[in-house]
Structure formats: structure tokens, C-alpha cells
Design an enzyme around this catalytic site. Sequence first.
Site, PDB file in Angstrom:
ATOM      1  CD1 TRP A  32       0.550   0.483   3.297  1.00 39.47           C
ATOM      2  CD2 TRP A  32      -0.078  -1.644   3.076  1.00 39.47           C
ATOM      3  NE1 TRP A  32       1.094  -0.212   4.336  1.00 39.47           N
ATOM      4  CE2 TRP A  32       0.714  -1.534   4.235  1.00 39.47           C
ATOM      5  CE3 TRP A  32      -0.599  -2.912   2.726  1.00 39.47           C
ATOM      6  CZ2 TRP A  32       1.004  -2.637   5.054  1.00 39.47           C
ATOM      7  CZ3 TRP A  32      -0.308  -3.985   3.552  1.00 39.47           C
ATOM      8  CH2 TRP A  32       0.477  -3.845   4.689  1.00 39.47           C
ATOM      9  CD  GLU A  54      -2.326   3.547   8.158  1.00 46.09           C
ATOM     10  OE1 GLU A  54      -2.403   3.053   9.289  1.00 46.09           O
ATOM     11  OE2 GLU A  54      -1.250   3.796   7.600  1.00 46.09           O
ATOM     12  CD  GLN A  59      -4.404  -2.533  19.044  1.00 49.73           C
ATOM     13  OE1 GLN A  59      -4.390  -3.237  20.039  1.00 49.73           O
ATOM     14  NE2 GLN A  59      -3.487  -1.607  18.822  1.00 49.73           N
ATOM     15  CB  THR A  60      -4.157  -6.290  12.400  1.00 46.11           C
ATOM     16  OG1 THR A  60      -5.425  -6.166  13.048  1.00 46.11           O
ATOM     17  CG2 THR A  60      -4.107  -7.616  11.663  1.00 46.11           C
ATOM     18  N   GLY A  98     -10.255 -10.460  12.390  1.00 43.45           N
ATOM     19  CA  GLY A  98     -10.585  -9.994  13.736  1.00 43.45           C
ATOM     20  C   GLY A  98     -11.163  -8.594  13.787  1.00 43.45           C
ATOM     21  CE1 TYR A  99     -10.340  -5.834  19.000  1.00 43.50           C
ATOM     22  CE2 TYR A  99      -8.285  -5.906  17.776  1.00 43.50           C
ATOM     23  CZ  TYR A  99      -8.956  -5.886  18.975  1.00 43.50           C
ATOM     24  OH  TYR A  99      -8.257  -5.905  20.145  1.00 43.50           O
ATOM     25  CE1 TYR A 137      -1.103   5.562  12.964  1.00 44.34           C
ATOM     26  CE2 TYR A 137      -2.969   4.232  12.269  1.00 44.34           C
ATOM     27  CZ  TYR A 137      -1.645   4.606  12.135  1.00 44.34           C
ATOM     28  OH  TYR A 137      -0.886   4.056  11.153  1.00 44.34           O
ATOM     29  CG  ASP A 155       1.841   3.676  15.292  1.00 44.46           C
ATOM     30  OD1 ASP A 155       2.765   4.422  15.704  1.00 44.46           O
ATOM     31  OD2 ASP A 155       2.051   2.680  14.604  1.00 44.46           O
ATOM     32  CB  CYS A 214      20.043   0.823  21.114  1.00 48.27           C
ATOM     33  SG  CYS A 214      18.479   0.747  22.023  1.00 48.27           S
TER      34      CYS A 214
END
Length: 379
Positions: A32, A54, A59-60, A98-99, A137, A155, A214
Site C-alpha cells: 500500500w 490503515e 491492532q493487526t 478480527g475486530y 491515529y 500509533d 539500539c
Amino acid sequence: MNAPTIRTKDEPSPIAAALLDWYDRHHRRLPWRVGPADARAGLRADPYRVWLSEIMLQQTTVQAVKPYFERFTARWPTVAALATAPTDDIMKAWAGLGYYSRARNLKTCAELVVERHGGRFPDDLEGLKALPGIGDYTAAAIAAIAFDRPAAVVDGNVERVVTRLCAIATPVPAAKPEIRARVQALLPVDRPGDFAQATMDLGATICTPRRPACPLCPISHGCEAFSDGTQETFPVKAPKAVKPVRVGAAFVAENADGAVLLRKRAEKGLLGGMSEPPTTQWTSRADGATDIDAAPFAAKWRDAGTVTHVFTHFELRLRVFHARVDRPAPTGAWWSSREDVSGEALPTVMKHAIETAIPGATRKPGVAGGRPSTGRNDQ
DNA sequence: TACGCGTGGCG
DNA sequence: TCGCCAAGCGT
């Protein structure tokens, strides 16, 4: 935060400059996305594809989203095409991701974009946030990525990067306003879309929740947590509540042709609008109805085992029964043929329940590994 | 503000 | 194995 650096108005901060430079070299290539070279040549990602990705990515994980995104855009290439798609088709295509309220909102949002905005997404935060399924978001992400607006995209990745960068000890989500202000201050005016994606890429690949890399980080020189050696303690989170256990039973009825009896769940709430074999109410009581007595009709029910599924806020233990039956479907239910079951709008937990009763039933028929048509599973 | 809302992968 | 977690939103 380090001492503020004096700079001219349009010059990116040293942090933003280092991050963008890193992004130019190490950005992820995603279906995308428009790469940084194309973006700087003035190319913008299609707002429809940015929006769709988006919503799917809420949450995926990227890995889970990729195949769904490809299927959706191949089948519905534009927001206008999606707006005219039957809701049931969208729910079936979304099954497993989901969701599911996201899928319902997806359809409504597409319709509104067509009806209110002539098929073009609004290019500002206010217009975007007025659409269903688009919150702080997602509105910022679309505005920045698709329209190059200077929006602060915050996010989970950005929360982690910024709380470490600035050693913000306030627990999330209470720290959200402070994080947003920090991001807004860092925003490079000429590349807000790339900056948003760069911050998320950094969080996904370098500034990870555990064992962040890091030594590879382009902005470790400006990172307060790194200089303190406390990077893994951020973001600070409030302790979470314990998950209750709910129990129930699912009754998987199979007819002589191998069809499975399904019904549709209520439109709203848990697994709203999705399909399932008949189940009892799920209760948090230890003595909840998990018995054959709770079956939707009398049959030779066989105990096929128990499926355990962990939802966000509770754990479900679903006792599964199986029976061979020969009768018409009760009101509101239907017999889903062997060929159709794999394409039904079945949540993963319900696929598991059906698989427990009838192994192979939810896999696509006619391919190697599928259940033989003559196979019986009764024991 | 806090909770309801899925799923799959990972250490 | 299992708790944690992933590009949140709506109420």
C-alpha cells in the site's frame, strides 16, 4: 529531551533529518506504500489504499494484513466498488482478520465517501475523523501519507519511540498528549508522510518492544532512554486486569451430504454479524450450560472435545458437540454445503470449533489434504 | 477514562 | 507453554 536546537523554520530537526535519512535507505516495501524516492518526486499513495491498509492494520500485524489487502484491492479496486459491495461479501472477505466492527465500518465509510464526498476521501483531519472507523491515529495517518499534511501520527510504534527518545515516565495512554506534542515539534514540514512511516518503521524494526537494536538506531545519539540504559522500561504501562474465564458449548450438526448447520450472530457486539454453529450463551459461571441438554434440538450428540480461545478481555472454553442429523434448518439457520463452509463468515474460534467436530470441514474442498468425501469422523 | 472488541506470532 | 503484543476505535 535534549537542549532545543536553533534552526530556521523549514529546516528539519536533527532527529527528523537522521530518521528520514535512515528511512531513505531502510524503508520497508509494502503493497500500500509509495517509496520515499517516488514520494519526493511528488507521487502520492492512493488514499483509498492508504485508508484500507490503515483500517486493516489497526491492532493487526503487517504479515496478517498483506494477503487480505491484496484480495480486497483485487476484488474492490476503488472506494466506489467497495461501497456497492454486499455487506455479507465484505464480512466473508474479512473473516479471520478480527475486530469485525472494522469491516462493518468499512462498508459504511465507503458509502459515505461516495455519497458525501463524491468518491474522494477528505484531505483534512476533521473531515476524515467524521467518518466511521477513523479515529485520531487513522485520520492523521491518511492526512500525512496520502495528502502530505503535517499531521502528528501517533500509533503504538510512535508511542514507544517517543517515550524512549524523551524518557517520558507518564504511563500510556495518559502520556498521549505529551507524545503528540513531541511528534508535532519534530515534524519536518516538507516530508510529513515519510516522517510518519519512518517513525513507524523504526518502531517495527529497530525500536522494538523487547531487545531494541539500539546500536543500529539512527537516532540513538538523541535518545534519553538509551543514554540512561533504560530503553526497555518504556513505554510505562498501567497494570492490566486479569482475564475472566467464560464457558459454553457449540453444537456442530452435519447432514448426510456433509453440510454444516450455521446461523448468524447479532449484528453488534462480540463477533457481530459473523456466522457460527449454534452455541449456548457464554457465561463466566463455572457451572455454565455446557451440556447436551442445551442443544438446539435433540440428536445423538457426541462430545468432540473443547476449544479454548483467548479474546482480548476474556478466555472462552467452548465444549464442542457433533451429530449427524437429517432435518431442515431451524428458523434463522441454514445448511452450509461442504463447498460453501470455507467461504462463510466464520471467526477463527468458530472455524476451530467446527474443525474439532469435523476435521477438514472449513478447509477448501477439492484440494489435496482436504477431508475425503466418504470419510467419517465418528469414533 | 476504561472497557469491549480477535487473532496469530513470538520469546 | 503462555503472557505479551501488533499501524486503535467506539462508547
